[in-house]
Design an enzyme around this catalytic site. Structure first.
Site, PDB file in Angstrom:
ATOM      1  N   THR A   1       0.867  -1.299   0.054  1.00  0.00           N
ATOM      2  CA  THR A   1       0.135  -0.079  -0.098  1.00  0.00           C
ATOM      3  C   THR A   1       0.829   1.242  -0.087  1.00  0.00           C
ATOM      4  O   THR A   1       0.497   2.164  -0.710  1.00  0.00           O
ATOM      5  CB  THR A   1      -0.849   0.062   1.189  1.00  0.00           C
ATOM      6  OG1 THR A   1      -0.210  -0.137   2.481  1.00  0.00           O
ATOM      7  CG2 THR A   1      -2.204  -1.198   1.217  1.00  0.00           C
TER       8      THR A   1
ATOM      9  N   ASP B   1      -1.338  -8.586   4.279  1.00  0.00           N
ATOM     10  CA  ASP B   1      -1.398  -7.649   5.274  1.00  0.00           C
ATOM     11  C   ASP B   1      -0.911  -8.459   6.678  1.00  0.00           C
ATOM     12  O   ASP B   1      -1.285  -9.536   7.024  1.00  0.00           O
ATOM     13  CB  ASP B   1      -2.873  -7.283   5.732  1.00  0.00           C
ATOM     14  CG  ASP B   1      -2.864  -6.199   6.662  1.00  0.00           C
ATOM     15  OD1 ASP B   1      -2.357  -6.325   7.711  1.00  0.00           O
ATOM     16  OD2 ASP B   1      -3.692  -5.391   6.300  1.00  0.00           O
TER      17      ASP B   1
ATOM     18  N   ALA C   1       7.884  -2.861   8.584  1.00  0.00           N
ATOM     19  CA  ALA C   1       6.678  -2.295   8.197  1.00  0.00           C
ATOM     20  C   ALA C   1       5.983  -1.526   9.314  1.00  0.00           C
ATOM     21  O   ALA C   1       6.078  -1.784  10.270  1.00  0.00           O
ATOM     22  CB  ALA C   1       5.436  -3.761   7.864  1.00  0.00           C
TER      23      ALA C   1
ATOM     24  N   TYR D   1       1.832   8.463  16.228  1.00  0.00           N
ATOM     25  CA  TYR D   1       2.795   7.372  15.733  1.00  0.00           C
ATOM     26  C   TYR D   1       3.990   7.127  16.755  1.00  0.00           C
ATOM     27  O   TYR D   1       4.669   6.420  17.172  1.00  0.00           O
ATOM     28  CB  TYR D   1       3.416   8.202  14.604  1.00  0.00           C
ATOM     29  CG  TYR D   1       4.506   7.841  13.940  1.00  0.00           C
ATOM     30  CD1 TYR D   1       4.650   6.535  13.093  1.00  0.00           C
ATOM     31  CD2 TYR D   1       5.786   8.271  14.302  1.00  0.00           C
ATOM     32  CE1 TYR D   1       5.838   5.977  12.838  1.00  0.00           C
ATOM     33  CE2 TYR D   1       6.954   7.642  13.497  1.00  0.00           C
ATOM     34  CZ  TYR D   1       6.907   6.607  13.095  1.00  0.00           C
ATOM     35  OH  TYR D   1       7.888   5.878  12.552  1.00  0.00           O
TER      36      TYR D   1
ATOM     37  N   ASN E   1      15.879  11.164  11.400  1.00  0.00           N
ATOM     38  CA  ASN E   1      15.431  11.452  10.210  1.00  0.00           C
ATOM     39  C   ASN E   1      16.030  10.971   8.820  1.00  0.00           C
ATOM     40  O   ASN E   1      17.026  11.247   8.489  1.00  0.00           O
ATOM     41  CB  ASN E   1      15.426  13.003   9.953  1.00  0.00           C
ATOM     42  CG  ASN E   1      14.411  13.510  11.027  1.00  0.00           C
ATOM     43  OD1 ASN E   1      14.483  13.654  12.051  1.00  0.00           O
ATOM     44  ND2 ASN E   1      13.249  14.189  10.435  1.00  0.00           N
TER      45      ASN E   1
ATOM     46  N   VAL F   1      11.131  15.451   4.523  1.00  0.00           N
ATOM     47  CA  VAL F   1      11.605  16.908   4.160  1.00  0.00           C
ATOM     48  C   VAL F   1      12.529  16.906   3.070  1.00  0.00           C
ATOM     49  O   VAL F   1      12.624  17.541   2.217  1.00  0.00           O
ATOM     50  CB  VAL F   1      12.101  17.919   5.375  1.00  0.00           C
ATOM     51  CG1 VAL F   1      13.164  17.278   5.944  1.00  0.00           C
ATOM     52  CG2 VAL F   1      11.969  19.203   4.699  1.00  0.00           C
TER      53      VAL F   1
HETATM   54  C1  UD2 Z   1      10.464  12.690  10.997  1.00  0.00           C
HETATM   55  C2  UD2 Z   1       9.630  11.414  10.563  1.00  0.00           C
HETATM   56  C3  UD2 Z   1       8.808  10.738  11.464  1.00  0.00           C
HETATM   57  C4  UD2 Z   1       9.733  10.317  12.625  1.00  0.00           C
HETATM   58  C5  UD2 Z   1      10.753  11.541  13.202  1.00  0.00           C
HETATM   59  C6  UD2 Z   1      11.810  11.223  14.208  1.00  0.00           C
HETATM   60  C7  UD2 Z   1       8.874  11.738   8.399  1.00  0.00           C
HETATM   61  C8  UD2 Z   1       7.935  12.227   7.309  1.00  0.00           C
HETATM   62  N1  UD2 Z   1       8.570  11.893   9.588  1.00  0.00           N
HETATM   63  O1  UD2 Z   1       9.596  13.635  11.595  1.00  0.00           O
HETATM   64  O2  UD2 Z   1       8.113   9.506  11.128  1.00  0.00           O
HETATM   65  O3  UD2 Z   1      10.451   9.345  12.381  1.00  0.00           O
HETATM   66  O4  UD2 Z   1      11.309  12.334  11.867  1.00  0.00           O
HETATM   67  O5  UD2 Z   1      12.036  12.156  14.908  1.00  0.00           O
HETATM   68  O6  UD2 Z   1       9.948  11.184   8.069  1.00  0.00           O
HETATM   69  N2  UD2 Z   1       9.450  20.722   6.762  1.00  0.00           N
HETATM   70  C9  UD2 Z   1       9.516  21.892   6.003  1.00  0.00           C
HETATM   71  N3  UD2 Z   1       8.875  21.769   4.676  1.00  0.00           N
HETATM   72  C10 UD2 Z   1       8.562  20.729   4.062  1.00  0.00           C
HETATM   73  C11 UD2 Z   1       8.357  19.486   4.917  1.00  0.00           C
HETATM   74  C12 UD2 Z   1       8.926  19.506   6.305  1.00  0.00           C
HETATM   75  O7  UD2 Z   1      10.063  23.002   6.289  1.00  0.00           O
HETATM   76  O8  UD2 Z   1       7.975  20.633   3.112  1.00  0.00           O
HETATM   77  C13 UD2 Z   1      10.061  20.493   7.964  1.00  0.00           C
HETATM   78  C14 UD2 Z   1       9.230  20.443   9.026  1.00  0.00           C
HETATM   79  O9  UD2 Z   1       8.599  21.618   9.665  1.00  0.00           O
HETATM   80  C15 UD2 Z   1      10.130  19.845  10.299  1.00  0.00           C
HETATM   81  C16 UD2 Z   1      11.300  19.490   9.392  1.00  0.00           C
HETATM   82  O10 UD2 Z   1      11.189  19.792   8.096  1.00  0.00           O
HETATM   83  O11 UD2 Z   1      10.531  20.848  11.076  1.00  0.00           O
HETATM   84  C17 UD2 Z   1      11.204  17.846   9.218  1.00  0.00           C
HETATM   85  O12 UD2 Z   1      10.005  17.437   8.949  1.00  0.00           O
HETATM   86  P1  UD2 Z   1       9.855  16.033   8.517  1.00  0.00           P
HETATM   87  O13 UD2 Z   1       8.281  15.673   8.280  1.00  0.00           O
HETATM   88  O14 UD2 Z   1      10.704  15.526   7.345  1.00  0.00           O
HETATM   89  O15 UD2 Z   1      10.199  14.950   9.751  1.00  0.00           O
HETATM   90  P2  UD2 Z   1       9.935  15.254  11.302  1.00  0.00           P
HETATM   91  O16 UD2 Z   1      11.241  15.352  11.880  1.00  0.00           O
HETATM   92  O17 UD2 Z   1       8.690  15.944  11.542  1.00  0.00           O
END
Ligand code: UD2
Length: 330
Positions: free
Chosen positions: A60, A77, A98, A164, A193, A207
């Site tokens: 998915t 699943d 997963a 989460y 990250n 990001v």
């Molecule tokens: C990430 C993981 C989450 C968890 C966590 C561990 C993702 C999507 N999320 O959350 O699952 O493992 O890390 O700490 O991988 N941002 C921007 N512009 C954008 C998108 C994001 O500025 O278009 C910023 C966002 O506001 C944040 C930073 O980038 O301050 C990181 O965002 P993220 O969603 O990649 O990851 P995070 O740390 O929230």
């Protein structure tokens, strides 16, 4: 490791030597749940040469095309008892990758997050008990919430800020419980990250993939807030390295951070990606995310000393290999 992010010249010959070469299990029967996903598929790649590898995925969010041809695919699943039983039969090691990975999705659908991130993990642990299989579990830095001190060590207080994070904390603790109560061999890896090849760019993803996609398409690079927030970005190759070490080390019932020990601000990340991609995009500032964490950086001393792990891919190199001119790492 000191990184100079002002020098963003693209080296078109740059490539990443997998940091997992020469380590990991051999001659084992292995299940990778989520083996069609971003991280799981790289774990599979590292194992197929020396092991019999099965992948359990419902595709998915993962893709069949991500799965190495030498792995056997069980499409289904993991919450289905019969499917999980078939996938787990005879396994020596399970890499449980997963999950419902997105914080945003978990806020939209907490029950689904709980089922996929907690209930399914308990099912995997329970089957592993019957098979006497070692379990390497994907956890997350999201379990810590907003840090009270940096760098974040494994015993830092846990104040998750999303379903989460809550669910991953529970899964993380269940792995320890199964070790302490039943003697099951478990190791938990708390990813910071993650980024790298096969990370899909969409509203729910990390990001790095979003910024690269925007820069390549000449769209505005969307920095949320003022971009001063910072993250510890870890290349998937080093995440694989941590998994392989966790699978073979004489260590059980422990949890480890998987990061680099370095962090970069989102503003700087946008500039580096803009420069590497040589983009016409402009950096666009939009509303700060509610409940965003301002700083995150892993203390990796425990995994360094107990598993012999060390990050090998610096962010500059990792990002360069994701740009379209350089497809050397797949
Ligand atoms: C990430 C993981 C989450 C968890 C966590 C561990 C993702 C999507 N999320 O959350 O699952 O493992 O890390 O700490 O991988 N941002 C921007 N512009 C954008 C998108 C994001 O500025 O278009 C910023 C966002 O506001 C944040 C930073 O980038 O301050 C990181 O965002 P993220 O969603 O990649 O990851 P995070 O740390 O929230």
């Amino acid at each position: 490791m000191v990184q100079n992010f002002d020098d963003t010249t693209v080296d078109s010959d740059s490539s990443i030597r997998p940091s997992w070469e020469g380590i990991g299990p051999k001659g084992k029967s292995i299940l990778v749940t989520g083996g069609g996903g971003f991280i799981g598929s790289h774990v599979v790649d590292s194992l197929v040469e020396h092991n019999e590898v099965r992948v359990l995925d419902n595709f998915t969010s993962g893709f069949r095309s991500n799965v190495h041809p030498d792995a056997t695919v069980i499409e289904g699943d993991m919450r289905n008892e019969a499917v999980l039983e078939e996938a787990m039969a005879g396994a020596d090691i399970v890499f449980h990758e997963a999950a419902l990975v997105s914080v945003t999705k978990s806020i939209e659908a907490p029950k689904q997050s709980h089922e996929m991130n907690v209930s399914a993990t308990v099912d995997v642990l329970d089957h592993a008990r019957r098979e006497d299989a070692r379990v390497v579990l994907a956890s997350s830095a999201a379990i810590y919430g907003a840090p009270q001190s940096l760098p974040i060590s494994e015993d830092h207080p846990k104040n998750p800020m999303s379903p989460y994070g809550l669910d991953k904390l529970m899964a993380d603790r269940y792995a320890r419980f199964y070790h302490e109560q039943y003697g099951l061999e478990t190791v938990t890896l708390r990813y910071f990250n993650a980024y790298g090849p096969r990370q899909v760019a969409n509203a729910y993803s990390g990001v790095v993939s979003i910024f690269i996609d925007q820069a390549q398409n000449g769209e505005p690079i969307t920095v949320e807030g003022d971009g001063s927030q910072a993250r510890d970005f870890i290349h998937v190759s080093d995440i694989v390295q941590a998994n392989l070490r966790a699978a073979t080390a004489d260590v059980s019932g422990e949890a480890f951070n998987v990061g680099t020990g370095n962090s970069i601000t989102i503003q700087k990340l946008a500039n580096v990606i803009h420069s590497i991609v040589d983009s016409k995009s402009e950096v666009y500032y939009r509303e700060v995310r509610s409940d965003d964490i301002s700083q995150s950086r892993a203390d990796i001393s425990k995994i360094e000393s107990m598993l012999g792990y060390g990050p090998t891919v610096d962010l500059q190199t990792g990002l360069e290999t994701l740009s379209p001119e350089n497809k050397s790492v797949k």
